[in-house]
Design a protein around this motif. Structure first.
Motif, PDB file in Angstrom:
ATOM      1  N   SER A 147       0.835  -1.201   0.000  1.00 50.82           N
ATOM      2  CA  SER A 147       0.000   0.000   0.000  1.00 50.82           C
ATOM      3  C   SER A 147       0.869   1.250   0.000  1.00 50.82           C
ATOM      4  O   SER A 147       0.640   2.183  -0.775  1.00 50.82           O
ATOM      5  CB  SER A 147      -0.912  -0.023   1.230  1.00 50.82           C
ATOM      6  OG  SER A 147      -1.609   1.194   1.333  1.00 50.82           O
ATOM      7  N   ASP A 186       1.499   4.372  -2.842  1.00 47.44           N
ATOM      8  CA  ASP A 186       1.376   5.790  -2.504  1.00 47.44           C
ATOM      9  C   ASP A 186       2.645   6.551  -2.872  1.00 47.44           C
ATOM     10  O   ASP A 186       2.591   7.647  -3.440  1.00 47.44           O
ATOM     11  CB  ASP A 186       1.091   5.956  -1.006  1.00 47.44           C
ATOM     12  CG  ASP A 186      -0.318   5.515  -0.646  1.00 47.44           C
ATOM     13  OD1 ASP A 186      -1.211   5.607  -1.501  1.00 47.44           O
ATOM     14  OD2 ASP A 186      -0.521   5.078   0.498  1.00 47.44           O
ATOM     15  N   LEU A 212       3.251   9.476  -5.615  1.00 49.76           N
ATOM     16  CA  LEU A 212       3.624  10.814  -5.156  1.00 49.76           C
ATOM     17  C   LEU A 212       4.909  11.315  -5.796  1.00 49.76           C
ATOM     18  O   LEU A 212       5.000  12.471  -6.203  1.00 49.76           O
ATOM     19  CB  LEU A 212       3.792  10.829  -3.632  1.00 49.76           C
ATOM     20  CG  LEU A 212       2.502  10.744  -2.812  1.00 49.76           C
ATOM     21  CD1 LEU A 212       2.839  10.532  -1.347  1.00 49.76           C
ATOM     22  CD2 LEU A 212       1.670  12.007  -2.984  1.00 49.76           C
ATOM     23  N   HIS A 272      10.730   6.189   7.842  1.00 51.79           N
ATOM     24  CA  HIS A 272      10.000   4.951   8.121  1.00 51.79           C
ATOM     25  C   HIS A 272       8.525   5.249   7.988  1.00 51.79           C
ATOM     26  O   HIS A 272       8.002   6.106   8.704  1.00 51.79           O
ATOM     27  CB  HIS A 272      10.330   4.452   9.524  1.00 51.79           C
ATOM     28  CG  HIS A 272      11.765   4.046   9.684  1.00 51.79           C
ATOM     29  ND1 HIS A 272      12.732   4.896  10.149  1.00 51.79           N
ATOM     30  CD2 HIS A 272      12.403   2.878   9.403  1.00 51.79           C
ATOM     31  CE1 HIS A 272      13.905   4.261  10.168  1.00 51.79           C
ATOM     32  NE2 HIS A 272      13.739   3.051   9.716  1.00 51.79           N
ATOM     33  N   LEU A 273       7.863   4.549   7.086  1.00 47.76           N
ATOM     34  CA  LEU A 273       6.439   4.783   6.873  1.00 47.76           C
ATOM     35  C   LEU A 273       5.645   3.821   7.741  1.00 47.76           C
ATOM     36  O   LEU A 273       6.215   3.038   8.496  1.00 47.76           O
ATOM     37  CB  LEU A 273       6.131   4.602   5.383  1.00 47.76           C
ATOM     38  CG  LEU A 273       6.914   5.621   4.534  1.00 47.76           C
ATOM     39  CD1 LEU A 273       7.530   4.964   3.336  1.00 47.76           C
ATOM     40  CD2 LEU A 273       6.008   6.749   4.125  1.00 47.76           C
ATOM     41  N   ASN A 274       4.335   3.892   7.615  1.00 51.18           N
ATOM     42  CA  ASN A 274       3.462   3.031   8.422  1.00 51.18           C
ATOM     43  C   ASN A 274       4.144   1.688   8.711  1.00 51.18           C
ATOM     44  O   ASN A 274       4.528   0.980   7.799  1.00 51.18           O
ATOM     45  CB  ASN A 274       2.150   2.777   7.662  1.00 51.18           C
ATOM     46  CG  ASN A 274       1.383   4.062   7.420  1.00 51.18           C
ATOM     47  OD1 ASN A 274       1.641   5.078   8.063  1.00 51.18           O
ATOM     48  ND2 ASN A 274       0.451   4.027   6.492  1.00 51.18           N
ATOM     49  N   MET A 287      -2.597  16.598 -10.460  1.00 49.14           N
ATOM     50  CA  MET A 287      -2.614  15.816  -9.216  1.00 49.14           C
ATOM     51  C   MET A 287      -3.127  16.668  -8.075  1.00 49.14           C
ATOM     52  O   MET A 287      -2.737  17.817  -7.935  1.00 49.14           O
ATOM     53  CB  MET A 287      -1.194  15.323  -8.894  1.00 49.14           C
ATOM     54  CG  MET A 287      -1.155  14.356  -7.720  1.00 49.14           C
ATOM     55  SD  MET A 287       0.450  13.529  -7.546  1.00 49.14           S
ATOM     56  CE  MET A 287       1.439  14.809  -6.762  1.00 49.14           C
ATOM     57  N   SER A 305      -1.349  16.726  -1.552  1.00 48.39           N
ATOM     58  CA  SER A 305      -1.263  15.986  -0.307  1.00 48.39           C
ATOM     59  C   SER A 305      -1.284  17.002   0.829  1.00 48.39           C
ATOM     60  O   SER A 305      -1.088  18.198   0.614  1.00 48.39           O
ATOM     61  CB  SER A 305       0.045  15.196  -0.242  1.00 48.39           C
ATOM     62  OG  SER A 305       0.134  14.266  -1.294  1.00 48.39           O
ATOM     63  N   LEU A 345       1.598  12.207   6.404  1.00 48.22           N
ATOM     64  CA  LEU A 345       1.254  12.723   5.087  1.00 48.22           C
ATOM     65  C   LEU A 345      -0.041  12.061   4.636  1.00 48.22           C
ATOM     66  O   LEU A 345      -0.142  10.836   4.607  1.00 48.22           O
ATOM     67  CB  LEU A 345       2.370  12.391   4.087  1.00 48.22           C
ATOM     68  CG  LEU A 345       2.203  12.965   2.679  1.00 48.22           C
ATOM     69  CD1 LEU A 345       2.467  14.474   2.684  1.00 48.22           C
ATOM     70  CD2 LEU A 345       3.149  12.275   1.697  1.00 48.22           C
ATOM     71  N   THR A 386      -2.297  11.408   1.552  1.00 52.31           N
ATOM     72  CA  THR A 386      -2.141  11.456   0.096  1.00 52.31           C
ATOM     73  C   THR A 386      -3.433  11.912  -0.563  1.00 52.31           C
ATOM     74  O   THR A 386      -4.494  11.908   0.057  1.00 52.31           O
ATOM     75  CB  THR A 386      -1.755  10.063  -0.446  1.00 52.31           C
ATOM     76  OG1 THR A 386      -2.854   9.177  -0.277  1.00 52.31           O
ATOM     77  CG2 THR A 386      -0.535   9.520   0.294  1.00 52.31           C
ATOM     78  N   PRO A 387      -3.347  12.291  -1.849  1.00 50.84           N
ATOM     79  CA  PRO A 387      -4.547  12.768  -2.544  1.00 50.84           C
ATOM     80  C   PRO A 387      -5.685  11.741  -2.553  1.00 50.84           C
ATOM     81  O   PRO A 387      -6.852  12.109  -2.609  1.00 50.84           O
ATOM     82  CB  PRO A 387      -4.042  13.036  -3.973  1.00 50.84           C
ATOM     83  CG  PRO A 387      -2.596  13.358  -3.792  1.00 50.84           C
ATOM     84  CD  PRO A 387      -2.132  12.451  -2.680  1.00 50.84           C
ATOM     85  N   ASN A 388      -5.350  10.454  -2.487  1.00 50.00           N
ATOM     86  CA  ASN A 388      -6.409   9.438  -2.462  1.00 50.00           C
ATOM     87  C   ASN A 388      -6.850   9.076  -1.049  1.00 50.00           C
ATOM     88  O   ASN A 388      -7.623   8.129  -0.858  1.00 50.00           O
ATOM     89  CB  ASN A 388      -5.998   8.189  -3.261  1.00 50.00           C
ATOM     90  CG  ASN A 388      -4.771   7.503  -2.703  1.00 50.00           C
ATOM     91  OD1 ASN A 388      -4.285   7.887  -1.636  1.00 50.00           O
ATOM     92  ND2 ASN A 388      -4.267   6.499  -3.394  1.00 50.00           N
ATOM     93  N   ASN A 418      -5.052   8.105   1.661  1.00 48.54           N
ATOM     94  CA  ASN A 418      -4.247   7.245   2.528  1.00 48.54           C
ATOM     95  C   ASN A 418      -3.399   8.088   3.469  1.00 48.54           C
ATOM     96  O   ASN A 418      -2.985   9.194   3.134  1.00 48.54           O
ATOM     97  CB  ASN A 418      -3.323   6.349   1.695  1.00 48.54           C
ATOM     98  CG  ASN A 418      -4.062   5.190   1.057  1.00 48.54           C
ATOM     99  OD1 ASN A 418      -5.227   4.946   1.362  1.00 48.54           O
ATOM    100  ND2 ASN A 418      -3.392   4.479   0.171  1.00 48.54           N
ATOM    101  N   VAL A 419      -3.158   7.556   4.648  1.00 44.71           N
ATOM    102  CA  VAL A 419      -2.327   8.264   5.613  1.00 44.71           C
ATOM    103  C   VAL A 419      -0.996   7.537   5.748  1.00 44.71           C
ATOM    104  O   VAL A 419      -0.962   6.340   6.025  1.00 44.71           O
ATOM    105  CB  VAL A 419      -2.994   8.323   7.000  1.00 44.71           C
ATOM    106  CG1 VAL A 419      -2.116   9.112   7.970  1.00 44.71           C
ATOM    107  CG2 VAL A 419      -4.374   8.947   6.898  1.00 44.71           C
ATOM    108  N   LEU A 420       0.073   8.252   5.517  1.00 44.89           N
ATOM    109  CA  LEU A 420       1.416   7.707   5.721  1.00 44.89           C
ATOM    110  C   LEU A 420       1.999   8.353   6.970  1.00 44.89           C
ATOM    111  O   LEU A 420       2.276   9.554   6.982  1.00 44.89           O
ATOM    112  CB  LEU A 420       2.310   8.011   4.513  1.00 44.89           C
ATOM    113  CG  LEU A 420       1.935   7.331   3.198  1.00 44.89           C
ATOM    114  CD1 LEU A 420       2.782   7.883   2.048  1.00 44.89           C
ATOM    115  CD2 LEU A 420       2.109   5.826   3.296  1.00 44.89           C
ATOM    116  N   HIS A 421       2.128   7.556   8.027  1.00 47.20           N
ATOM    117  CA  HIS A 421       2.771   8.072   9.233  1.00 47.20           C
ATOM    118  C   HIS A 421       4.268   7.933   9.053  1.00 47.20           C
ATOM    119  O   HIS A 421       4.767   6.819   8.850  1.00 47.20           O
ATOM    120  CB  HIS A 421       2.307   7.289  10.454  1.00 47.20           C
ATOM    121  CG  HIS A 421       0.840   7.456  10.739  1.00 47.20           C
ATOM    122  ND1 HIS A 421      -0.110   6.589  10.272  1.00 47.20           N
ATOM    123  CD2 HIS A 421       0.172   8.413  11.423  1.00 47.20           C
ATOM    124  CE1 HIS A 421      -1.318   7.008  10.661  1.00 47.20           C
ATOM    125  NE2 HIS A 421      -1.182   8.111  11.350  1.00 47.20           N
TER     126      HIS A 421
END
Lengths: 77, 77
Positions: A16, A20, A24, A65-67, B1, B4, B56, B58-60, B62-65
């Motif tokens: 996932s 993303d 991006l 480091h992402l999710n 696009m 974000s 972050l 994203t435009p769709n 999703n959350v990226l921690h």
């Protein structure tokens, strides 16, 4: 711009996040490394500071480091 | 696009990640929201799934921690 490197290990969280990140920053700006399939890259990833996957190493060497998907210990199995 | 949204709270981890993200995806593609200075945005951030900062969205959607800086509980202080 130099390329970033996205390290992952095939987990759902990784895939996932990979989608993303590619959306991006653009497919041409990132190399994708699957550590489960390329175990020889694990030491290199750890050397630059990757502690869990998925992780993005930026062109200037920072590690994002992402999710949380899996620790490097899990990746090594 | 679509843009974000990068949520942060001014912590050192946040600022470092902000620079990386802006470099990677371009200043024009991301709105930066400092939750410490714009507390009214905290509920909105939580509603889309932000659990810690920096993050972050994203435009769709999703959350990226990214590298953990602070929990939302810490942000609310």
């Amino acid at each position: 711009m130099s390329k970033s490197i996205f390290y992952h290990a095939g987990c759902p969280v990784c895939i996932s996040a990979e989608h993303d990140i590619v959306n991006l920053i653009g497919n041409q700006n990132v190399d994708i490394v699957h550590l489960g399939e390329h175990e020889s890259q694990i030491a290199k990833a750890e050397a630059v500071g990757v502690k869990s996957v998925p992780a993005l190493v930026t062109p200037n060497g920072n590690v994002l480091h992402l999710n949380f998907g899996a620790s490097m210990a899990d990746v090594k199995g």
